[in-house]
Design a protein around this motif. Structure first.
Motif, PDB file in Angstrom:
ATOM      1  N   CYS A 250       0.838  -1.191   0.000  1.00 42.29           N
ATOM      2  CA  CYS A 250       0.000   0.000   0.000  1.00 42.29           C
ATOM      3  C   CYS A 250       0.883   1.255   0.000  1.00 42.29           C
ATOM      4  O   CYS A 250       1.878   1.312  -0.726  1.00 42.29           O
ATOM      5  CB  CYS A 250      -0.950  -0.064   1.190  1.00 42.29           C
ATOM      6  N   THR A 251       0.555   2.252   0.819  1.00 48.10           N
ATOM      7  CA  THR A 251       1.322   3.501   0.825  1.00 48.10           C
ATOM      8  C   THR A 251       2.659   3.360   1.540  1.00 48.10           C
ATOM      9  O   THR A 251       3.402   4.339   1.647  1.00 48.10           O
ATOM     10  CB  THR A 251       0.509   4.636   1.462  1.00 48.10           C
ATOM     11  N   GLY A 252       2.992   2.161   1.985  1.00 51.93           N
ATOM     12  CA  GLY A 252       4.329   1.930   2.508  1.00 51.93           C
ATOM     13  C   GLY A 252       5.400   2.226   1.475  1.00 51.93           C
ATOM     14  O   GLY A 252       6.541   2.581   1.833  1.00 51.93           O
ATOM     15  N   SER A 253       5.060   2.131   0.186  1.00 51.91           N
ATOM     16  CA  SER A 253       6.047   2.435  -0.846  1.00 51.91           C
ATOM     17  C   SER A 253       6.438   3.904  -0.824  1.00 51.91           C
ATOM     18  O   SER A 253       7.559   4.263  -1.225  1.00 51.91           O
ATOM     19  CB  SER A 253       5.535   2.038  -2.231  1.00 51.91           C
ATOM     20  N   LEU A 254       5.563   4.765  -0.353  1.00 51.23           N
ATOM     21  CA  LEU A 254       5.913   6.181  -0.228  1.00 51.23           C
ATOM     22  C   LEU A 254       6.987   6.374   0.838  1.00 51.23           C
ATOM     23  O   LEU A 254       7.858   7.240   0.709  1.00 51.23           O
ATOM     24  CB  LEU A 254       4.671   7.005   0.104  1.00 51.23           C
ATOM     25  N   ILE A 255       6.931   5.569   1.897  1.00 51.42           N
ATOM     26  CA  ILE A 255       7.975   5.621   2.923  1.00 51.42           C
ATOM     27  C   ILE A 255       9.301   5.155   2.332  1.00 51.42           C
ATOM     28  O   ILE A 255      10.348   5.766   2.562  1.00 51.42           O
ATOM     29  CB  ILE A 255       7.567   4.792   4.151  1.00 51.42           C
ATOM     30  N   LEU A 256       9.264   4.066   1.550  1.00 52.00           N
ATOM     31  CA  LEU A 256      10.480   3.637   0.857  1.00 52.00           C
ATOM     32  C   LEU A 256      11.005   4.767  -0.028  1.00 52.00           C
ATOM     33  O   LEU A 256      12.220   5.008  -0.093  1.00 52.00           O
ATOM     34  CB  LEU A 256      10.207   2.406   0.006  1.00 52.00           C
ATOM     35  N   GLY A 257      10.096   5.429  -0.720  1.00 51.81           N
ATOM     36  CA  GLY A 257      10.502   6.531  -1.587  1.00 51.81           C
ATOM     37  C   GLY A 257      11.168   7.650  -0.817  1.00 51.81           C
ATOM     38  O   GLY A 257      12.216   8.160  -1.225  1.00 51.81           O
ATOM     39  N   ALA A 258      10.569   8.037   0.305  1.00 57.11           N
ATOM     40  CA  ALA A 258      11.140   9.110   1.117  1.00 57.11           C
ATOM     41  C   ALA A 258      12.513   8.733   1.653  1.00 57.11           C
ATOM     42  O   ALA A 258      13.356   9.606   1.889  1.00 57.11           O
ATOM     43  CB  ALA A 258      10.196   9.446   2.260  1.00 57.11           C
ATOM     44  N   ALA A 259      12.747   7.440   1.846  1.00 52.55           N
ATOM     45  CA  ALA A 259      14.046   6.957   2.324  1.00 52.55           C
ATOM     46  C   ALA A 259      15.062   6.819   1.191  1.00 52.55           C
ATOM     47  O   ALA A 259      16.190   6.373   1.426  1.00 52.55           O
ATOM     48  CB  ALA A 259      13.867   5.622   3.031  1.00 52.55           C
ATOM     49  N   GLY A 260      14.666   7.188  -0.025  1.00 52.13           N
ATOM     50  CA  GLY A 260      15.580   7.144  -1.151  1.00 52.13           C
ATOM     51  C   GLY A 260      15.787   5.767  -1.741  1.00 52.13           C
ATOM     52  O   GLY A 260      16.757   5.550  -2.476  1.00 52.13           O
ATOM     53  N   LEU A 261      14.863   4.853  -1.495  1.00 54.49           N
ATOM     54  CA  LEU A 261      15.051   3.462  -1.902  1.00 54.49           C
ATOM     55  C   LEU A 261      14.319   3.074  -3.182  1.00 54.49           C
ATOM     56  O   LEU A 261      14.409   1.931  -3.621  1.00 54.49           O
ATOM     57  CB  LEU A 261      14.624   2.529  -0.765  1.00 54.49           C
ATOM     58  N   LEU A 262      13.574   4.026  -3.782  1.00 50.40           N
ATOM     59  CA  LEU A 262      12.824   3.672  -4.990  1.00 50.40           C
ATOM     60  C   LEU A 262      13.194   4.517  -6.197  1.00 50.40           C
ATOM     61  O   LEU A 262      12.563   4.374  -7.250  1.00 50.40           O
ATOM     62  CB  LEU A 262      11.314   3.791  -4.730  1.00 50.40           C
TER      63      LEU A 262
ATOM     64  N   ARG B  30      13.354  -4.894  -5.482  1.00 50.34           N
ATOM     65  CA  ARG B  30      12.259  -4.086  -4.927  1.00 50.34           C
ATOM     66  C   ARG B  30      10.942  -4.759  -5.297  1.00 50.34           C
ATOM     67  O   ARG B  30      10.694  -5.052  -6.474  1.00 50.34           O
ATOM     68  CB  ARG B  30      12.270  -2.674  -5.488  1.00 50.34           C
ATOM     69  N   VAL B  31      10.084  -4.992  -4.298  1.00 52.14           N
ATOM     70  CA  VAL B  31       8.786  -5.615  -4.540  1.00 52.14           C
ATOM     71  C   VAL B  31       7.746  -4.792  -3.798  1.00 52.14           C
ATOM     72  O   VAL B  31       7.811  -4.646  -2.573  1.00 52.14           O
ATOM     73  CB  VAL B  31       8.739  -7.078  -4.048  1.00 52.14           C
ATOM     74  N   THR B  32       6.792  -4.253  -4.536  1.00 52.66           N
ATOM     75  CA  THR B  32       5.770  -3.413  -3.929  1.00 52.66           C
ATOM     76  C   THR B  32       4.385  -3.974  -4.225  1.00 52.66           C
ATOM     77  O   THR B  32       4.131  -4.465  -5.325  1.00 52.66           O
ATOM     78  CB  THR B  32       5.871  -1.961  -4.435  1.00 52.66           C
ATOM     79  N   GLY B  33       3.507  -3.892  -3.227  1.00 49.09           N
ATOM     80  CA  GLY B  33       2.133  -4.349  -3.374  1.00 49.09           C
ATOM     81  C   GLY B  33       1.180  -3.172  -3.424  1.00 49.09           C
ATOM     82  O   GLY B  33       1.468  -2.098  -2.889  1.00 49.09           O
ATOM     83  N   GLY B  34       0.053  -3.379  -4.068  1.00 46.14           N
ATOM     84  CA  GLY B  34      -0.972  -2.345  -4.123  1.00 46.14           C
ATOM     85  C   GLY B  34      -1.666  -2.177  -2.787  1.00 46.14           C
ATOM     86  O   GLY B  34      -1.103  -2.464  -1.733  1.00 46.14           O
ATOM     87  N   GLY B  35      -2.900  -1.732  -2.822  1.00 48.66           N
ATOM     88  CA  GLY B  35      -3.595  -1.380  -1.587  1.00 48.66           C
ATOM     89  C   GLY B  35      -3.983  -2.566  -0.715  1.00 48.66           C
ATOM     90  O   GLY B  35      -4.582  -3.534  -1.179  1.00 48.66           O
ATOM     91  N   VAL B  36      -3.627  -2.501   0.540  1.00 47.42           N
ATOM     92  CA  VAL B  36      -4.080  -3.319   1.661  1.00 47.42           C
ATOM     93  C   VAL B  36      -4.105  -4.824   1.342  1.00 47.42           C
ATOM     94  O   VAL B  36      -3.152  -5.537   1.623  1.00 47.42           O
ATOM     95  CB  VAL B  36      -5.453  -2.833   2.179  1.00 47.42           C
TER      96      VAL B  36
END
Length: 228
Positions: free
Chosen positions: A99-111, A144-150
């Motif tokens: 979900c929006t955890g990918s935004l946290i990864l983004g803010a950490a410079g990981l995406l 990097r593996v990201t999932g959609g919502g919830v």
């Protein structure tokens, strides 16, 4: 197999507990819920989740998995959390989110430079952090593996288990949890839900996160990402 989930107030519990349930079935799995302090953290479901370790107690992980929720924006403004995510992600074999955890990864410079997904209502913000937004249920780009919502966290976890432990083990986990989805309604995507339901959800987001876009822009600027 050490699996670390950062924990923060306002997390969507299924973003965390869904994949944690499945990933715990991998061989020699150990799961930690990691935060800046021990104790309970609020979730969107009205019951708390408790940290099992603090940032200074977990210095590495095989899998970093970041859950989302309406607390995501505040978590992105937490320097200690973002620094820990960046540090763990730099050495993890798998850097992942739901979900929006990918935004946290983004803010950490990981995406930056990676294809990634997110909940459909927030996916556009990924580009602020150099990611390439993709409308997908589960998106792999290298490690990097990201999932959609919830609920996508369940599919994400099965796909990750298959990548690590093989399809046979992933199928075994799926059977053991009787994951055989047959939803009573075909309304799980904005492409298929009726317009009134989509607008109802957007109104809820506007009420619960009225300044999300502005705060995301501020976070991106503070962390050195170019404006979009």
């Amino acid at each position: 197999m050490r699996i670390a989930f950062p924990l923060y107030d306002g997390v969507t519990q299924l973003d965390l507990t869904g994949p944690a349930q499945l990933l715990s079935r991998m061989p020699d799995a150990r799961i930690d819920l990691v935060a800046g302090r021990m104790g309970p953290f609020s979730t969107d479901s009205g019951f708390p989740l408790h940290a099992t370790a603090t940032f200074d107690q977990v210095s590495d992980a095989d899998i970093l998995c970041v859950p989302g929720g309406f607390g995501t924006t505040a978590a992105m403004e937490d320097d200690a959390l973002i620094e820990w995510v960046a540090r763990i992600g730099a050495g993890a074999a798998w850097v992942t989110s739901v979900c929006t955890g990918s935004l946290i990864l983004g803010a950490a410079g990981l995406l930056a430079g990676y294809r990634a997904t997110c909940h459909w209502a927030a996916r556009e913000h990924l580009a602020r952090f150099g990611a390439i937004p993709v409308a997908g249920r589960v998106v792999f780009d290298r490690n990097r593996v990201t999932g959609g919502g919830v609920t996508a966290g369940i599919d994400f976890a099965l796909a990750l288990i298959a990548a690590i432990a093989g399809e046979d083990h992933a199928r075994f986990v799926q059977l053991s949890l009787e994951y055989d989805p047959a939803p009573p309604f075909d309304a799980g995507s904005p492409d298929r839900a009726d317009p009134a339901t989509v607008e109802r959800y957007r109104a809820m987001v506007a009420r619960l996160a009225p300044d999300r876009a502005e705060r995301m822009a501020g976070i991106a600027a503070r962390r050195g990402f170019s404006a979009i």
